[in-house]
Design an enzyme around this catalytic site. Structure first.
Site, mmCIF file in Angstrom:
data_model
loop_
_atom_site.group_PDB
_atom_site.id
_atom_site.type_symbol
_atom_site.label_atom_id
_atom_site.label_comp_id
_atom_site.label_asym_id
_atom_site.label_seq_id
_atom_site.Cartn_x
_atom_site.Cartn_y
_atom_site.Cartn_z
ATOM 1 N N GLU A 27 0.218 -0.782 -0.577
ATOM 2 C CA GLU A 27 -0.171 -0.122 0.137
ATOM 3 C C GLU A 27 0.699 1.432 -0.154
ATOM 4 O O GLU A 27 0.744 2.669 0.403
ATOM 5 C CB GLU A 27 -1.056 0.058 1.329
ATOM 6 N N HIS B 156 -2.382 2.790 8.713
ATOM 7 C CA HIS B 156 -3.546 1.606 8.287
ATOM 8 C C HIS B 156 -4.316 0.398 9.103
ATOM 9 O O HIS B 156 -3.283 -1.142 9.196
ATOM 10 C CB HIS B 156 -3.590 1.276 6.436
ATOM 11 N N HIS C 265 -6.559 -2.909 10.619
ATOM 12 C CA HIS C 265 -8.484 -3.850 9.752
ATOM 13 C C HIS C 265 -8.879 -4.468 11.059
ATOM 14 O O HIS C 265 -9.191 -5.324 11.625
ATOM 15 C CB HIS C 265 -7.648 -5.287 9.559
ATOM 16 N N GLU D 8 -17.259 10.959 23.764
ATOM 17 C CA GLU D 8 -15.934 11.568 22.994
ATOM 18 C C GLU D 8 -15.405 11.741 21.441
ATOM 19 O O GLU D 8 -14.194 11.969 21.559
ATOM 20 C CB GLU D 8 -15.088 10.473 23.137
ATOM 21 N N HIS E 166 -12.998 -3.838 3.799
ATOM 22 C CA HIS E 166 -11.256 -4.343 4.650
ATOM 23 C C HIS E 166 -11.245 -3.346 5.333
ATOM 24 O O HIS E 166 -10.334 -3.903 5.967
ATOM 25 C CB HIS E 166 -10.841 -3.211 2.986
HETATM 26 O O1 2HA Z 1 -0.393 -5.023 4.098
HETATM 27 O O2 2HA Z 1 -3.138 -4.661 4.845
HETATM 28 O O3 2HA Z 1 -4.009 -4.005 2.481
HETATM 29 C C1 2HA Z 1 -1.428 -5.869 4.133
HETATM 30 C C2 2HA Z 1 -2.499 -5.140 4.065
HETATM 31 C C3 2HA Z 1 -3.089 -3.961 2.593
HETATM 32 ZN ZN ZN Z 2 -5.289 -3.738 4.146
#
Ligand code: 2HA
Ligand code: ZN
Length: 270
Positions: free
Chosen positions: A116, A139, A141, A169, A210
Site C-alpha cells: 500500500e 492502516h 483492519h 468522546e 477492508h
Molecule cells: O499489508 O493490509 O491493505 C496488508 C494490507 C493491505
Molecule cells: Zn489492509
C-alpha cells in the site's frame, strides 16, 4: 553514530505495531504504517550516502523528493516486528523524480515496503499540504469497523453521525468525521489517489469491507483516532439489532464541540 534500535521513534514504532497486533487489528500480514522522519533523525544513526538498493515505487510523488520514511514491509507480520525489526521494517528516501525509493536500512531479507505504499506516499503528500506537521499514515483492519461497513449505509455524513452518537468522546476526537471509499482492489495506484484525495478533508478514511487508515502528527494521535473509531463501531455492532431507546442529540454533540473549541464538519449536525 547512535544505535538506531535505541532511538525513541524506532522504539515507539515497534511498540505501536505490537500494540496494534495485540488489539487484533492486524491479523497475519494485515496493516501497514509509515512515519516521516527528518534527515537529522536518520543521519544520527545512518550514513545517508550509503544506499543499500533502489526500490521502484511505480508512481511519482515529486512533492516527497528527498524525504525519509520508516515503513513496514510487504508480507510482514506486525507480531514479528519486535523480534526482528531490521527484517520487517525499512528506512527509505524518495528520489528526486519521486518514483523510486533508496533503501538505507532494513528489509534485510531482500524485502520491500508495503503493497500500500502508493496510498501512504500520496496521502503523506496530500496531508502535508493541509498540515505540515503530519508524520504518520497508519492502516489496519479493526474488526467492528469492518463489520459496520457491511450493515451501515456508506454515506459519509450518515456513517460519521452514527459513530459520533456511539459515545461522547467521538466528536471531540474526530470533528472532521470519517471519509469513505467503496470496496476497491487494494495495493493499486488508483486506491492511493482516491485515499489521498479523501485525506485532504479528514484524518480518517475507511476502505469499505477492508479496513481503516488514520493520519496524525504522532503515532499516538493516529493510533488514538483508530482506537476511538473502533470503540464506537463496537458499540454500534452491539446495539445495531436492538431497539434504540436513547441517543446523543445534535444539541449535545454541538455542545461537546463548543466545550472543546472544535468545529464539527460543516453540515453534519442538524
Ligand atoms: O499489508 O493490509 O491493505 C496488508 C494490507 C493491505
Ligand atoms: Zn489492509
Amino acid at each position: 553514530m547512535k544505535d538506531i534500535l535505541q532511538e525513541t521513534w524506532m522504539i515507539e514504532m515497534i511498540r505501536t505495531l505490537t500494540n496494534m497486533y495485540n488489539h487484533g487489528w492486524d491479523e497475519r500480514n494485515g496493516g501497514n504504517v509509515s512515519m516521516l522522519l527528518d534527515e537529522g533523525q536518520v543521519a544520527d544513526c545512518l550514513d545517508t550516502g550509503k544506499v543499500i538498493r533502489i526500490i521502484p515505487t511505480g508512481f511519482p510523488v515529486p512533492a516527497l523528493a528527498g524525504r525519509y520514511f520508516l515503513v513496514t514491509g510487504t508480507g510482514k507480520y506486525f507480531k514479528n516486528v519486535q523480534y526482528a525489526p531490521e527484517v520487517n521494517l525499512g528506512i527509505v528516501r524518495i528520489t528526486a523524480p519521486g518514483d523510486e525509493a533508496e533503501l538505507l536500512w532494513g528489509f534485510s531479507d531482500g524485502g520491500q515496503f508495503t503493497s500500500e505504499f502508493a496510498a501512504h506516499m500520496m496521502s503523506h503528500a496530500a496531508r502535508l499540504e493541509v498540515n505540515p506537521d503530519n508524520r504518520i499514515y497508519m492502516h489496519c483492519h479493526p474488526t467492528n469497523l469492518l463489520a459496520m461497513t457491511y450493515v451501515h449505509e456508506l454515506d459519509e455524513r450518515a456513517f460519521t453521525r452514527t459513530l459520533w452518537q456511539m459515545c461522547t468522546e467521538c466528536i471531540v476526537v474526530y470533528p472532521d468525521g470519517v471519509n469513505i471509499l467503496p470496496c476497491m482492489v487494494c495495493g493499486t495506484n488508483q486506491l492511493g489517489l482516491d485515499t489521498a484525495e479523501k485525506m485532504k478533508t479528514a484524518r480518517l478514511v475507511i476502505w469499505s469491507q477492508h479496513g481503516l487508515s488514520g493520519m496524525g502528527n504522532t503515532l499516538d494521535e493516529a493510533f488514538g483516532l483508530i482506537e476511538t473509531v473502533e470503540k464506537a463501531a463496537e458499540v454500534y455492532m452491539k446495539i445495531a439489532g436492538l431497539p434504540r431507546v436513547n441517543t446523543i442529540s445534535d444539541e449535545i454533540l454541538r455542545g461537546l464541540a463548543e466545550r472543546f473549541g472544535l468545529t464539527p464538519k460543516e453540515g453534519y449536525l442538524s
